[in-house]
Design a protein around this motif. Sequence first.
Motif, PDB file in Angstrom:
ATOM      1  N   PRO A 125      56.337  31.660  58.366  1.00 39.35           N
ATOM      2  CA  PRO A 125      57.163  31.519  57.157  1.00 39.35           C
ATOM      3  C   PRO A 125      56.339  31.142  55.928  1.00 39.35           C
ATOM      4  CG  PRO A 125      58.203  30.412  59.007  1.00 39.35           C
ATOM      5  CD  PRO A 125      56.843  30.813  59.466  1.00 39.35           C
ATOM      6  N   LYS A 126      55.344  30.268  56.109  1.00 35.58           N
ATOM      7  CA  LYS A 126      54.499  29.858  54.992  1.00 35.58           C
ATOM      8  C   LYS A 126      53.692  31.030  54.461  1.00 35.58           C
ATOM      9  CE  LYS A 126      52.525  26.822  52.254  1.00 35.58           C
ATOM     10  NZ  LYS A 126      53.282  26.174  51.156  1.00 35.58           N
ATOM     11  N   GLN A 127      53.118  31.801  55.380  1.00 37.02           N
ATOM     12  CA  GLN A 127      52.348  32.982  54.966  1.00 37.02           C
ATOM     13  C   GLN A 127      53.250  33.988  54.254  1.00 37.02           C
ATOM     14  OE1 GLN A 127      50.858  33.975  58.842  1.00 37.02           O
ATOM     15  NE2 GLN A 127      48.863  32.993  58.503  1.00 37.02           N
ATOM     16  N   TYR A 128      54.457  34.121  54.739  1.00 36.78           N
ATOM     17  CA  TYR A 128      55.417  35.031  54.109  1.00 36.78           C
ATOM     18  C   TYR A 128      55.714  34.585  52.681  1.00 36.78           C
ATOM     19  CZ  TYR A 128      59.803  37.496  53.166  1.00 36.78           C
ATOM     20  OH  TYR A 128      60.781  38.270  52.586  1.00 36.78           O
ATOM     21  N   SER A 129      55.957  33.281  52.500  1.00 36.77           N
ATOM     22  CA  SER A 129      56.237  32.748  51.162  1.00 36.77           C
ATOM     23  C   SER A 129      55.070  32.986  50.213  1.00 36.77           C
ATOM     24  CB  SER A 129      56.532  31.241  51.249  1.00 36.77           C
ATOM     25  OG  SER A 129      57.712  31.003  51.954  1.00 36.77           O
ATOM     26  N   MET A 130      53.851  32.760  50.696  1.00 38.12           N
ATOM     27  CA  MET A 130      52.664  32.947  49.863  1.00 38.12           C
ATOM     28  C   MET A 130      52.505  34.411  49.461  1.00 38.12           C
ATOM     29  SD  MET A 130      51.455  29.974  49.351  1.00 38.12           S
ATOM     30  CE  MET A 130      49.865  30.407  48.618  1.00 38.12           C
TER      31      MET A 130
ATOM     32  N   TYR B  48      59.774  25.385  66.412  1.00 37.27           N
ATOM     33  CA  TYR B  48      60.489  26.508  67.031  1.00 37.27           C
ATOM     34  C   TYR B  48      60.794  27.580  65.993  1.00 37.27           C
ATOM     35  CZ  TYR B  48      64.206  29.103  69.394  1.00 37.27           C
ATOM     36  OH  TYR B  48      64.971  30.106  69.936  1.00 37.27           O
ATOM     37  N   PHE B  49      61.194  27.168  64.802  1.00 33.75           N
ATOM     38  CA  PHE B  49      61.477  28.119  63.721  1.00 33.75           C
ATOM     39  C   PHE B  49      60.225  28.920  63.372  1.00 33.75           C
ATOM     40  CE2 PHE B  49      61.533  28.539  58.912  1.00 33.75           C
ATOM     41  CZ  PHE B  49      62.218  29.747  58.916  1.00 33.75           C
TER      42      PHE B  49
ATOM     43  N   GLU C  85      63.049  23.163  54.412  1.00 33.07           N
ATOM     44  CA  GLU C  85      64.425  23.276  53.912  1.00 33.07           C
ATOM     45  C   GLU C  85      65.154  24.446  54.573  1.00 33.07           C
ATOM     46  OE1 GLU C  85      64.235  21.588  49.343  1.00 33.07           O
ATOM     47  OE2 GLU C  85      63.507  23.612  49.747  1.00 33.07           O
ATOM     48  N   VAL C  86      64.464  25.571  54.716  1.00 33.16           N
ATOM     49  CA  VAL C  86      65.070  26.752  55.327  1.00 33.16           C
ATOM     50  C   VAL C  86      65.389  26.487  56.793  1.00 33.16           C
ATOM     51  CG1 VAL C  86      64.694  29.158  55.980  1.00 33.16           C
ATOM     52  CG2 VAL C  86      63.983  28.352  53.724  1.00 33.16           C
ATOM     53  N   CYS C  87      64.456  25.847  57.476  1.00 30.93           N
ATOM     54  CA  CYS C  87      64.657  25.499  58.881  1.00 30.93           C
ATOM     55  C   CYS C  87      65.902  24.622  59.040  1.00 30.93           C
ATOM     56  CB  CYS C  87      63.421  24.775  59.419  1.00 30.93           C
ATOM     57  SG  CYS C  87      63.588  24.186  61.120  1.00 30.93           S
TER      58      CYS C  87
ATOM     59  N   ASN D 237      69.797  34.450  66.476  1.00 30.44           N
ATOM     60  CA  ASN D 237      68.479  34.135  65.915  1.00 30.44           C
ATOM     61  C   ASN D 237      68.006  35.220  64.963  1.00 30.44           C
ATOM     62  OD1 ASN D 237      68.043  31.615  67.074  1.00 30.44           O
ATOM     63  ND2 ASN D 237      67.131  32.470  68.939  1.00 30.44           N
ATOM     64  N   ARG D 238      68.281  36.485  65.305  1.00 34.88           N
ATOM     65  CA  ARG D 238      67.870  37.574  64.414  1.00 34.88           C
ATOM     66  C   ARG D 238      68.590  37.482  63.075  1.00 34.88           C
ATOM     67  NH1 ARG D 238      68.994  43.909  65.622  1.00 34.88           N
ATOM     68  NH2 ARG D 238      71.046  43.245  64.891  1.00 34.88           N
ATOM     69  N   LEU D 239      69.890  37.186  63.122  1.00 37.62           N
ATOM     70  CA  LEU D 239      70.648  37.017  61.881  1.00 37.62           C
ATOM     71  C   LEU D 239      70.058  35.887  61.039  1.00 37.62           C
ATOM     72  CD1 LEU D 239      74.324  37.274  63.220  1.00 37.62           C
ATOM     73  CD2 LEU D 239      73.151  38.957  61.792  1.00 37.62           C
ATOM     74  N   LYS D 240      69.718  34.777  61.696  1.00 34.59           N
ATOM     75  CA  LYS D 240      69.190  33.616  60.977  1.00 34.59           C
ATOM     76  C   LYS D 240      67.804  33.902  60.409  1.00 34.59           C
ATOM     77  CE  LYS D 240      69.888  30.313  64.113  1.00 34.59           C
ATOM     78  NZ  LYS D 240      70.010  28.919  64.619  1.00 34.59           N
ATOM     79  N   LEU D 241      66.986  34.634  61.143  1.00 35.61           N
ATOM     80  CA  LEU D 241      65.643  34.958  60.653  1.00 35.61           C
ATOM     81  C   LEU D 241      65.707  35.882  59.437  1.00 35.61           C
ATOM     82  CD1 LEU D 241      63.767  35.435  64.031  1.00 35.61           C
ATOM     83  CD2 LEU D 241      63.425  33.597  62.374  1.00 35.61           C
ATOM     84  N   ASN D 242      66.622  36.842  59.452  1.00 34.14           N
ATOM     85  CA  ASN D 242      66.789  37.716  58.284  1.00 34.14           C
ATOM     86  C   ASN D 242      67.262  36.918  57.074  1.00 34.14           C
ATOM     87  OD1 ASN D 242      65.978  40.076  59.581  1.00 34.14           O
ATOM     88  ND2 ASN D 242      68.041  40.535  60.312  1.00 34.14           N
TER      89      ASN D 242
END
Length: 283
Positions: A270-275, A257-258, A245-247, A227-232
């Motif tokens: 993830p949305k806040q990160y993108s913004m 869950y993502f 799409e990323v999920c 999961n850590r690899l996938k989150l990075n």
Amino acid sequence: MIKNFDRYFEKNDGLETDYMKILYYDLDKDFQGTYNSYQYTRLCTITSGSKHIQVNNGQEFNYAQSDFIILPPHASVHMKIPEKTIAVVYELSDKLLEDTLKKVEIKHELDVDMTSDFVKKNLLIPQVNTHIERIKQYALSDDPNKHFLIDLCSQELAYNLINQYHLTFNDRKKQEPVEYTIQCLKTNLNDPDLTVKEIAFSLNMSPSNLILIFRRATGMTPKAYHNRLKLNKAKELLLHKNVSEVCYDLGFESLSYFIKLFKSHFGITPKQYSMKILQGKYQ
């Protein structure tokens, strides 16, 4: 018949015996995609058509019906299909190579480790072609014993590959199970079906034992590490893809869950990160 290189279809389609898995690909003209050998050696052949391939972003060449290639584990191959092509791939299990090497005496002047060697393109010599054709015939037959017959023939095929091309088996994974597990997790980054049980089986270990030694070495379970690899990787993908799409691309079990996992790990959705990336406020 598999239409693309999706790992999900590879794991659920094709024919699997104790010693090998046979994968049939039906690829349209102008198709492009990246193909991975994952943790096993693969023998790749073409029934009709041709391919232009680039191996690990380096070596490039064409191959067709008169050729075959030996792919070592964890190879990444980008393919361009100039014409409609049918390819058949034979995934050789470690058990097949290990058992064959134990039963025969073959002396080479130099030991060649195919797990670290580069991709090899070879002319399809009669000895290899004969075994391939027999395996293909058995695979397409209605014989109730075809799995047994394929495995008999696969040993002859393995013998010729070992004898002619110094193909060998590297059992380093048995001495370095944590390193092997990490490599599997990285190679199968977006595979939702990859399980600790599957990795442990290939190591001839119990899942509980693998989890124990993995936790001792890394401080986390294989699933948490995956999961850590996938989150990075998700952080990279969010630069040019939306959250859904990323999920999907990374094989998370659900969008909720993502999002929950991402926020728990990075303290932001993830949305806040993108913004914030778009606004240039996130480092």
